[in-house]
Design a protein around this motif. Structure first.
Motif, mmCIF file in Angstrom:
data_model
loop_
_atom_site.group_PDB
_atom_site.id
_atom_site.type_symbol
_atom_site.label_atom_id
_atom_site.label_comp_id
_atom_site.label_asym_id
_atom_site.label_seq_id
_atom_site.Cartn_x
_atom_site.Cartn_y
_atom_site.Cartn_z
ATOM 1 N N GLN A 362 0.841 -1.195 0.000
ATOM 2 C CA GLN A 362 0.000 0.000 0.000
ATOM 3 C C GLN A 362 0.874 1.243 0.000
ATOM 4 O O GLN A 362 1.777 1.377 0.830
ATOM 5 N N LEU A 363 0.580 2.147 -0.927
ATOM 6 C CA LEU A 363 1.216 3.454 -0.919
ATOM 7 C C LEU A 363 0.371 4.399 -0.077
ATOM 8 O O LEU A 363 -0.826 4.562 -0.324
ATOM 9 N N SER A 364 0.988 5.006 0.929
ATOM 10 C CA SER A 364 0.337 6.028 1.747
ATOM 11 C C SER A 364 1.006 7.363 1.470
ATOM 12 O O SER A 364 2.231 7.439 1.362
ATOM 13 N N VAL A 365 0.192 8.399 1.383
ATOM 14 C CA VAL A 365 0.710 9.729 1.073
ATOM 15 C C VAL A 365 0.198 10.719 2.104
ATOM 16 O O VAL A 365 -0.979 10.687 2.482
ATOM 17 N N SER A 366 1.067 11.596 2.586
ATOM 18 C CA SER A 366 0.645 12.701 3.444
ATOM 19 C C SER A 366 1.570 13.879 3.205
ATOM 20 O O SER A 366 2.698 13.714 2.726
ATOM 21 N N THR A 367 1.081 15.084 3.510
ATOM 22 C CA THR A 367 1.907 16.282 3.343
ATOM 23 C C THR A 367 1.913 17.089 4.634
ATOM 24 O O THR A 367 0.897 17.157 5.346
#
Length: 405
Positions: A362-367
């Protein structure tokens, strides 16, 4: 001091059952990792957690997986903190059935604090996790909370208004995998960052094309998956926050309220440009959003929740809701104006998804502060770790190559 809790148990909601149904494959915990510099006050932090339990008592409960409920076993705030000095040990021993739903590992080096804050996915989703962190920070910073503040953990009033038959889509499951290596059961949290300057440029370019940042990120991920699988057709499930449809802003909704665009089909030919793939994804996401397909299956789940025992419903979910080994979740923007601690500077911050066993990825993205973190959490051996690192770097490179065209 113990937080006063008036009930012996709190029943899990119907959306929580989705997380309970797949504990054998994905253990439902997620994390926020912070590096804090400054005069961080540990006692004040513990007091803030204790006060937050007045609004979210479940953080000090355990989960009864058989009865599908949170149970009061008289945990204290001290139980929230992991006392060992090994973060991998912290991850491996956290048992939601006997421990708290909030768990914290911390290390201090002079005025630098490394915090890993874990939250039960049975209790809430990623957006709700961020809401809890904002709540905790507000209490720590002495901000006055609204009178009568109450947490909402279900979407009943909204679900009643949703049409019954929304989607006839099937959920295609990729038979091939992209990160297959097994081996020893070690835990890895892998990251690859798009720096502030590049990410701002990506935002500007996305805006000029009238697409979302999420569209751009999914495009890079889809194209790398297609290359890895050596296929022209790929399908990526994409999570979506249902709060935007269900509630006005600033409501406290620490619960599981995540829908799913179950299939974002993408055709990626060798000669296709990034923009060609991007427009496909943009149009498909918009189509599914307008058709309310993110509510697919939820109305049925709500109806059955009131008619059959929750244990039987968990069994039905497990049999009918199949997980795709390739997945994607965008945790969104972490608001630095809401997540901060007085007299401190948060130098870095990102959130993770749940740890995935081989061969799931799973690719998780946050900024945070305009730094975009691409993350995956894996269990397995060193080969799987290396493969995960390579995948993240390939996705980052795909984004940068598009930016520089």
């Amino acid at each position: 001091m113990r937080v006063k809790r008036t009930s012996d148990y709190i029943s899990c909601g119907y959306m929580d059952l989705i997380e309970l149904a797949h504990v054998d494959r994905i253990y439902p915990v997620m994390y926020c990792k912070l590096v804090i510099q400054g005069d961080f006050n540990l006692k004040r932090f513990k007091d803030s957690i204790e006060k937050s339990a007045q609004y979210i008592p479940e953080i000090l409960y355990s989960v009864d997986f058989k009865q599908c409920r949170f149970i009061n076993v008289q945990h204290t705030v001290n139980d929230v903190f992991f006392t060992g000095n090994d973060e991998e040990g912290f991850i491996s021993v956290w048992d939601l059935s006997t421990d708290t739903q909030l768990k914290i590992f911390m290390m201090q080096d002079n005025n630098i604090w490394n915090l890993t804050i874990g939250m039960s996915h049975v209790l809430t989703d990623g957006v709700g996790f961020l809401q809890y962190l904002y709540l905790l920070a507000s209490i720590y910073n002495g901000i006055t909370l609204p009178g009568g503040l109450k947490n909402i953990r279900n979407m009943d009033m909204v679900i009643k208004k949703i049409p019954f038959c929304i989607s006839k889509n099937h959920d295609p499951i990729h038979e091939k995998v992209i990160c297959r290596y097994h081996g020893e059961n070690k835990y890895y949290c892998l990251c690859c960052c798009v720096n502030e300057m590049d990410f701002k440029r990506i935002c500007v370019k996305a805006e000029s094309l009238n697409v979302s940042i999420n569209d751009v990120l999914m495009t890079a991920y889809s194209r790398i998956i297609a290359q890895r699988l050596r296929e022209t057709n790929v399908s990526i499930p994409c999570t979506v926050d249902l709060r935007r449809v269900c509630f006005e802003k600033n409501r406290l909704t620490i619960g599981n309220m995540t829908g799913l665009y179950r299939s974002i089909p993408v055709f990626v030919a060798d000669e296709d440009s990034f923009e060609t793939t991007l427009l496909q994804i943009h149009k498909e996401v918009r189509r599914q959003r307008e058709a309310l397909q993110c509510f697919h299956g939820i109305k049925i789940l709500q109806m059955l929740y009131r008619k059959i025992p929750t244990r039987n419903l968990v069994w039905l979910i497990r049999g009918n809701y199949h997980l795709n080994p390739i997945s994607y979740t965008n945790m969104g923007k972490i608001d630095s104006n809401r997540l901060y601690f007085a007299d401190c500077n948060i130098k870095s911050c990102y959130t993770t998804g749940t740890y995935r066993k081989a061969s799931d990825f799973q690719l998780s993205v946050s900024t945070f502060k305009n730094v975009c973190t691409l993350n995956c959490t894996l269990s397995g051996g060193i080969q799987r770790k290396t493969e995960g690192e390579t995948l993240l770097e390939e996705i980052r490179k795909e984004l940068i190559d598009w930016l520089n065209r």
